[in-house]
Design a protein around this motif. Structure first.
Motif, PDB file in Angstrom:
ATOM      1  N   UNK A   1       8.874 -26.687 -41.725  1.00 48.14           N
ATOM      2  CA  UNK A   1       9.138 -25.245 -41.733  1.00 48.14           C
ATOM      3  C   UNK A   1      10.262 -24.884 -42.694  1.00 48.14           C
ATOM      4  N   UNK A   2      11.366 -25.630 -42.647  1.00 50.85           N
ATOM      5  CA  UNK A   2      12.475 -25.326 -43.552  1.00 50.85           C
ATOM      6  C   UNK A   2      12.050 -25.495 -45.007  1.00 50.85           C
ATOM      7  N   UNK A   3      11.177 -26.469 -45.273  1.00 55.44           N
ATOM      8  CA  UNK A   3      10.703 -26.685 -46.641  1.00 55.44           C
ATOM      9  C   UNK A   3       9.849 -25.507 -47.105  1.00 55.44           C
ATOM     10  N   UNK A   4       8.900 -25.074 -46.275  1.00 54.30           N
ATOM     11  CA  UNK A   4       8.008 -23.980 -46.660  1.00 54.30           C
ATOM     12  C   UNK A   4       8.750 -22.644 -46.752  1.00 54.30           C
ATOM     13  N   UNK A   5       9.686 -22.418 -45.835  1.00 54.52           N
ATOM     14  CA  UNK A   5      10.480 -21.193 -45.918  1.00 54.52           C
ATOM     15  C   UNK A   5      11.315 -21.181 -47.203  1.00 54.52           C
ATOM     16  N   UNK A   6      11.790 -22.366 -47.596  1.00 54.63           N
ATOM     17  CA  UNK A   6      12.630 -22.460 -48.793  1.00 54.63           C
ATOM     18  C   UNK A   6      11.875 -22.093 -50.061  1.00 54.63           C
TER      19      UNK A   6
ATOM     20  N   UNK B   1       5.388 -16.885 -46.308  1.00 57.34           N
ATOM     21  CA  UNK B   1       5.486 -15.947 -45.196  1.00 57.34           C
ATOM     22  C   UNK B   1       5.670 -16.711 -43.882  1.00 57.34           C
ATOM     23  N   UNK B   2       6.607 -16.305 -43.002  1.00 58.60           N
ATOM     24  CA  UNK B   2       6.877 -17.051 -41.769  1.00 58.60           C
ATOM     25  C   UNK B   2       5.645 -17.320 -40.913  1.00 58.60           C
ATOM     26  N   UNK B   3       4.768 -16.316 -40.739  1.00 60.36           N
ATOM     27  CA  UNK B   3       3.570 -16.534 -39.925  1.00 60.36           C
ATOM     28  C   UNK B   3       2.649 -17.555 -40.577  1.00 60.36           C
ATOM     29  N   UNK B   4       2.531 -17.492 -41.914  1.00 64.08           N
ATOM     30  CA  UNK B   4       1.713 -18.458 -42.638  1.00 64.08           C
ATOM     31  C   UNK B   4       2.330 -19.853 -42.562  1.00 64.08           C
ATOM     32  N   UNK B   5       3.673 -19.879 -42.573  1.00 68.02           N
ATOM     33  CA  UNK B   5       4.363 -21.169 -42.443  1.00 68.02           C
ATOM     34  C   UNK B   5       3.928 -21.867 -41.163  1.00 68.02           C
ATOM     35  N   UNK B   6       4.006 -21.159 -40.057  1.00 62.96           N
ATOM     36  CA  UNK B   6       3.681 -21.761 -38.769  1.00 62.96           C
ATOM     37  C   UNK B   6       2.225 -22.199 -38.710  1.00 62.96           C
ATOM     38  N   UNK B   7       1.320 -21.393 -39.267  1.00 67.09           N
ATOM     39  CA  UNK B   7      -0.104 -21.755 -39.234  1.00 67.09           C
ATOM     40  C   UNK B   7      -0.371 -23.004 -40.065  1.00 67.09           C
ATOM     41  N   UNK B   8       0.264 -23.129 -41.234  1.00 71.91           N
ATOM     42  CA  UNK B   8       0.068 -24.309 -42.083  1.00 71.91           C
ATOM     43  C   UNK B   8       0.634 -25.560 -41.414  1.00 71.91           C
ATOM     44  N   UNK B   9       1.860 -25.412 -40.908  1.00 72.72           N
ATOM     45  CA  UNK B   9       2.496 -26.571 -40.274  1.00 72.72           C
ATOM     46  C   UNK B   9       1.688 -27.061 -39.088  1.00 72.72           C
TER      47      UNK B   9
ATOM     48  N   UNK C   1      -5.462 -22.194 -44.857  1.00 76.45           N
ATOM     49  CA  UNK C   1      -5.330 -22.619 -46.260  1.00 76.45           C
ATOM     50  C   UNK C   1      -5.495 -24.135 -46.381  1.00 76.45           C
ATOM     51  N   UNK C   2      -6.750 -24.581 -46.436  1.00 81.74           N
ATOM     52  CA  UNK C   2      -7.056 -26.009 -46.354  1.00 81.74           C
ATOM     53  C   UNK C   2      -6.361 -26.816 -47.440  1.00 81.74           C
TER      54      UNK C   2
END
Length: 501
Positions: free
Chosen positions: A281-286, A290-298, A447-448
């Protein structure tokens, strides 16, 4: 009619640490007897009397304050405070005199190399943790006893101690009086010695159940993603042309970065029981996702890595079923709620990014603090269900925190690290599976190609981490992970504040 001579000794295991021993003799024989006692019961109160005491015995006495040395001739009063007397001197007549004095005061006596004067013999001992086997030849041949010890020590694996420990845990959870518990244990163990049943068949009903569930969930999730990919990117009327366009959707640089991130995150999570979601999460936010997209990808990536990790922990016997069942349902409920809140809050992503960054800074500090704080243990875990529900909610909403909150809390309450990490990792699979399904339904896509690197990196690391659990320098890993999360989160927080100013 010839009657075969048999060993009529009665085997017992004494709680020597509740008794006192007198050893007469300070040479090699006295050292051998002293070492035998210390190797089995190191806290036993021992008084050693001898006219001459060798240096090795003196060195032992320095390390064992329960040993009292007196360099002088034996006195009959020496036996008064002893429960057991062991004589190890070379003078046969003096040994007999001391033995007679001890027996006159009702003390149990052992005289080296003189079976006729002995009330008991010191046996050769094979020990594997809590499992101990004593070998006696009725005083006939110490050499035979020694050889049998070597054979049994090689033949019996160290894992036998784990078997005894697991059976002890089973016994504690059985209901009823002593007789009923014995019957239940007999039912549990008799299949292991049955010639009609193999070990695989014994393990099959209970041991394989959760492995099958994990496999079926993974299969369903993979089938869902493949179906979505086929329908979205590969129209049947333009099959060949669509296949050629697939590489256009792959960012090689991003894929490799995700691969490395997935590997490091899963290595941390699989060995510490925490850190995958936080690091990812910290990597993707950096990088501005988008926070919601971050959580879905992770979470989409973690379905695969946590599935392999949970399967690996189950395979290596790292699961406490009672703890797992306590965590999994509340964790699933919390994850479903967290994913729903994250989806509906995505339009406020600019504002959400700040509290999420603060949250991940806190998680980094929390991990870092674990490296230096002294554990304050409690004997019982209270409200573990609420802990799992909170961890599941924050994990789905913020993209991480399940392991950091749940694992560290359980380990702080004197839970075995091996079983905590294994049980939390298996429960994590079901938590992230449910949150990923909620994200997929609400976002209508995953996002496969963006998460492929995270997935592959995690799959590579999961079995390695399960094998290394408990063997890595935990304090160093806590420090490195905590600092990485805090620095990355502070950078993200700075950027988010800069956009608002």
């Amino acid at each position: 009619m010839l009657v075969q001579e048999t060993n009529k000794l009665f085997p017992v295991f004494l709680k020597l640490e509740q008794l006192s021993i007198l050893i007469v003799g300070g040479g090699n024989v006295g050292l051998e007897k002293l070492s035998a006692v210390l190797n089995n019961s190191p806290l036993t109160k021992i008084k050693l009397v001898a006219t001459s005491i060798n240096e090795t015995i003196r060195d032992l006495a320095i390390d064992y304050p329960n040993i009292q040395l007196e360099e002088r001739p034996f006195e009959e009063s020496d036996v008064d405070g002893a429960d057991i007397v062991i004589i190890g001197i070379n003078d046969k007549s003096k040994s007999a005199e001391i033995a007679l004095a001890a027996k006159s005061k009702n003390k149990l006596v052992n005289v080296a190399d003189t079976p006729d004067l002995c009330d008991f013999y010191l046996s050769s001992v094979v020990q594997k943790g809590n499992v101990k086997i004593a070998i006696s030849t009725n005083g006939k041949s110490p050499t035979v006893a020694k050889r049998l010890k070597e054979v049994l020590n090689d033949a019996i694996p160290a894992e036998i101690n784990g078997v005894a420990t697991n059976l002890s845990l089973i016994r504690e959870n059985l209901n009823g009086n002593f007789e009923e518990k014995v019957k239940q244990l007999n039912e549990l163990t008799k299949t292991l010695v049955s010639k009609q049943m193999t070990l695989e068949e014994v393990n099959k009903p209970g041991q394989k159940l959760w492995q099958k569930i994990v496999f079926l969930c993974l299969f369903a999730f993979v089938f869902m993603i493949i179906g979505h990919t086929v329908l979205s990117y590969v129209p049947f009327e333009k099959l060949i042309g669509s296949i050629k366009t697939i590489p256009q959707f792959i960012d090689t640089k991003m894929f490799l970065m995700m691969l490395l991130c997935g590997f490091l995150a899963q290595m941390t999570d699989g060995s510490l029981g925490m850190g995958y979601g936080t690091i990812s999460t910290t990597f993707l936010l950096a990088i501005g996702v988008n926070p919601a997209i971050v959580s879905s990808r992770v979470h989409a990536a973690r379905v695969f890595s946590s599935g392999v990790s949970g399967y690996s922990h189950h395979r290596f016997g790292n699961i406490n079923k009672k703890l797992f069942k306590t965590l999994v349902i509340p964790g699933i409920v919390g994850a479903a709620l967290g994913a729903t809140v994250a989806y509906f809050g995505q339009k406020y992503s600019t504002y959400v990014r700040i509290p999420l960054s603060l949250y991940t800074v806190y998680l980094g500090f929390y991990i870092l603090r674990k490296a230096f704080s002294k554990p304050t243990y409690e004997t019982k875990v209270k409200r573990a269900g609420w802990l799992a529900a909170t961890g599941g909610f924050m994990d789905a909403f913020a993209g991480g925190g399940w392991g950091t909150l749940v694992t560290s809390t359980l380990m702080s309450k004197r839970r075995s690290p091996r079983y905590v990490i294994g049980s939390v990792c298996l429960a994590e699979f079901f938590v992230v599976f449910v949150s990923s399904m909620v994200f997929f339904i609400l976002l209508e896509s995953l996002p496969l190609f963006d998460i492929a690197g995270l997935i592959i990196g995690g799959l590579i690391a999961a079995p390695i981490a399960a094998r290394l659990v408990g063997k890595l320098p935990i304090k160093t890993m806590f420090i490195l992970v905590g600092l990485l999360v805090m620095l990355t989160s502070c950078n993200t927080l700075w950027k988010a504040i800069g956009k608002l100013l």
